[in-house]
Design an enzyme around this catalytic site. Structure first.
Site, PDB file in Angstrom:
ATOM      1  CB  SER A  40      30.911 -18.203 -63.299  1.00  0.00           C
ATOM      2  OG  SER A  40      32.123 -18.853 -62.941  1.00  0.00           O
TER       3      SER A  40
ATOM      4  CE1 TYR B 128      33.516 -15.012 -66.907  1.00  0.00           C
ATOM      5  CE2 TYR B 128      34.161 -16.093 -64.854  1.00  0.00           C
ATOM      6  CZ  TYR B 128      33.491 -16.116 -66.058  1.00  0.00           C
ATOM      7  OH  TYR B 128      32.787 -17.234 -66.421  1.00  0.00           O
TER       8      TYR B 128
END
Ligand code: NAP
Length: 253
Positions: free
Chosen positions: A148, A162
């Site tokens: 990501s 995350y």
């Protein structure tokens, strides 16, 4: 969407929705047999499988939590039994949790995110290497890991846990690519930016993708298909000299 058994079979973790669902449809288009793994949403997984089969492709849905080793073994054994030899893994399953600061996060939340995003990806890649490496008698193959853009910006005030797991994925992509480079396996990653999927609802903000258009140089969020096209290119022989790379798919962010 006729399938080509010579192309082999790909396991797509979290293949029932979002980016994974788009990957499943494109993998079938490209001739792979597809294992659509999912955690809980059987209806969504069956819908993807039905779309593939209706178009003449081969696909199965297999439930399993990538953070649970016995489930991962079941996913890989089931794919081999029902579809045939495994030639690809799209390590896509990933989660986040409610937006906030680290000093608000419980140990349980942090452990779950690390277990799914990091341990789950490593366990699935381990099984893919066992199935595909020439060292183990396999015919080679390709792995694509979902990172990501969060790995490069850290996601302060939203979900640093995350983001940290995605930083781990970037390092893992590089290390595993080099570890198996002479064994017929390429390992690459993609770093999506803000993509319009259900994941933002898990963070407590379903409208996040479109609300953040202004921070993206292209002034819009991406679609799951735009990410899946890059993933399927990395999976393909067209990317035969690409390994250890992670590609941003982020509208310039
Ligand atoms: P999503 O729409 O929330 O879909 C998640 C998928 O993963 C679903 O198929 C879900 O299955 C499955 N899943 C969740 N936990 C699982 C587990 N423990 N075991 C097996 N499957 C599990 O997610 P997405 O937005 O498409 O994201 C896919 C990947 O891209 C993730 O790794 C995410 O971190 C990454 N990414 C997304 C964005 C974005 O903006 N969307 C940006 C950067 C990176 P069920 O259907 O059964 O729930």
């Amino acid at each position: 969407m006729a399938s080509d058994t010579a192309k082999g079979n790909v396991v797509i973790t979290g293949g029932s929705r979002g980016i994974g669902g788009a990957c499943a449809l494109l993998a079938a288009r490209d001739g792979y047999g597809v294992c659509v793994n999912y955690a809980a949403n059987e209806t969504a997984a069956n819908s993807i499988v039905d779309q593939i089969v209706d178009a003449g492709g081969r696909a199965i849905a297999l439930q399993g939590d990538v953070a649970v080793e016995s489930d991962v073994l079941k996913i890989f054994a089931g794919t081999k039994d029902q579809l045939g030899p495994i030639t690809g893994l799209i390590n896509n399953a990933g989660i986040l949790d409610k937006e906030g600061r680290l000093d608000e996060f419980s140990a349980e939340r942090i452990a779950r995110i690390v277990n799914v995003n990091v341990t789950g990806s490593l366990l699935c890649a381990r099984e893919a290497v066992k199935a595909m490496s020439t060292r183990h008698g396999g015919a080679g193959g390709s792995i694509v890991n979902l990172s990501s853009v969060a790995a490069t910006i850290g996601s302060p005030g939203v979900y640093v846990d995350y983001a940290a797991t995605k930083g781990a994925i970037d390092t893992f992509t590089l290390g595993l690519a080099r570890e198996v480079a002479t064994e017929g396996i390429r390992v690459n990653g993609v770093r999506p930016g803000i993509i319009d999927t259900d994941i933002h609802a898990s963070g407590g903000n379903p409208g996040r993708a479109t609300e953040l258009n202004h921070v993206i140089p292209m002034q819009r969020c991406g679609t799951p298909m735009e990410v899946a096209e890059v993933i399927l290119w990395l999976m393909s022989d067209a990317a035969s000299y690409v390994t250890g790379a992670t590609i941003d798919v982020s509208g310039g962010r």
